[in-house]
Design a protein around this motif. Sequence first.
Motif, PDB file in Angstrom:
ATOM      1  N   LEU A 249       0.829  -1.201   0.000  1.00 56.98           N
ATOM      2  CA  LEU A 249       0.000   0.000   0.000  1.00 56.98           C
ATOM      3  C   LEU A 249       0.868   1.257   0.000  1.00 56.98           C
ATOM      4  CD1 LEU A 249      -2.864   1.172   0.184  1.00 56.98           C
ATOM      5  CD2 LEU A 249      -2.626   1.088   2.669  1.00 56.98           C
ATOM      6  N   GLY A 250       1.943   1.252   0.770  1.00 57.88           N
ATOM      7  CA  GLY A 250       2.847   2.390   0.813  1.00 57.88           C
ATOM      8  C   GLY A 250       3.483   2.672  -0.537  1.00 57.88           C
ATOM      9  N   LYS A 251       3.873   1.618  -1.254  1.00 59.06           N
ATOM     10  CA  LYS A 251       4.460   1.804  -2.579  1.00 59.06           C
ATOM     11  C   LYS A 251       3.436   2.387  -3.544  1.00 59.06           C
ATOM     12  CE  LYS A 251       8.085  -1.658  -2.550  1.00 59.06           C
ATOM     13  NZ  LYS A 251       8.610  -2.885  -3.168  1.00 59.06           N
ATOM     14  N   ARG A 252       2.203   1.904  -3.465  1.00 58.82           N
ATOM     15  CA  ARG A 252       1.167   2.421  -4.352  1.00 58.82           C
ATOM     16  C   ARG A 252       0.876   3.888  -4.067  1.00 58.82           C
ATOM     17  NH1 ARG A 252      -3.042  -2.671  -4.311  1.00 58.82           N
ATOM     18  NH2 ARG A 252      -1.704  -4.066  -5.529  1.00 58.82           N
ATOM     19  N   ILE A 253       0.800   4.245  -2.793  1.00 52.40           N
ATOM     20  CA  ILE A 253       0.552   5.642  -2.421  1.00 52.40           C
ATOM     21  C   ILE A 253       1.697   6.523  -2.896  1.00 52.40           C
ATOM     22  CG2 ILE A 253       0.391   7.223  -0.447  1.00 52.40           C
ATOM     23  CD1 ILE A 253      -1.191   4.994   0.994  1.00 52.40           C
ATOM     24  N   ALA A 254       2.927   6.065  -2.715  1.00 47.94           N
ATOM     25  CA  ALA A 254       4.090   6.845  -3.139  1.00 47.94           C
ATOM     26  C   ALA A 254       4.101   7.045  -4.647  1.00 47.94           C
ATOM     27  CB  ALA A 254       5.370   6.156  -2.687  1.00 47.94           C
ATOM     28  N   ARG A 255       3.735   6.036  -5.393  1.00 50.08           N
ATOM     29  CA  ARG A 255       3.704   6.165  -6.859  1.00 50.08           C
ATOM     30  C   ARG A 255       2.643   7.158  -7.300  1.00 50.08           C
ATOM     31  NH1 ARG A 255       4.284  -0.254  -7.748  1.00 50.08           N
ATOM     32  NH2 ARG A 255       6.538  -0.362  -7.464  1.00 50.08           N
ATOM     33  N   VAL A 256       1.478   7.101  -6.684  1.00 48.65           N
ATOM     34  CA  VAL A 256       0.407   8.034  -7.047  1.00 48.65           C
ATOM     35  C   VAL A 256       0.803   9.462  -6.672  1.00 48.65           C
ATOM     36  CG1 VAL A 256      -1.958   8.722  -6.518  1.00 48.65           C
ATOM     37  CG2 VAL A 256      -1.426   6.322  -6.965  1.00 48.65           C
ATOM     38  N   LEU A 257       1.345   9.641  -5.473  1.00 51.28           N
ATOM     39  CA  LEU A 257       1.762  10.981  -5.056  1.00 51.28           C
ATOM     40  C   LEU A 257       2.862  11.539  -5.952  1.00 51.28           C
ATOM     41  CD1 LEU A 257       1.765  10.833  -1.153  1.00 51.28           C
ATOM     42  CD2 LEU A 257       0.267  12.159  -2.640  1.00 51.28           C
ATOM     43  N   SER A 258       3.790  10.697  -6.358  1.00 56.18           N
ATOM     44  CA  SER A 258       4.866  11.187  -7.223  1.00 56.18           C
ATOM     45  C   SER A 258       4.316  11.632  -8.575  1.00 56.18           C
ATOM     46  CB  SER A 258       5.947  10.126  -7.399  1.00 56.18           C
ATOM     47  OG  SER A 258       5.465   9.018  -8.124  1.00 56.18           O
TER      48      SER A 258
END
Length: 69
Positions: A42-51
């Motif tokens: 979930l953290g990786k997905r959130i980071a990708r979307v935020l980036s």
Amino acid sequence: MSKNDREAEAKAALERLHQQSERLLGAEPPPRDEPDDKIEILGKRIARVLSMIIMAGLIFYLWRTYFSG
């Protein structure tokens, strides 16, 4: 150094290079370690979307600042 000596040295160097490249590149790719931790995924997905959102905002800001009158 004679021609035969140089050819033998060149063949030996090519053989060493071939052996080393097999070890480095390998026949099959290294296995991917997929995390089992749901929070990490979930953290990786959130980071990708935020980036992506930040990148789009930066592009919009730079376009508006430097290219529009």
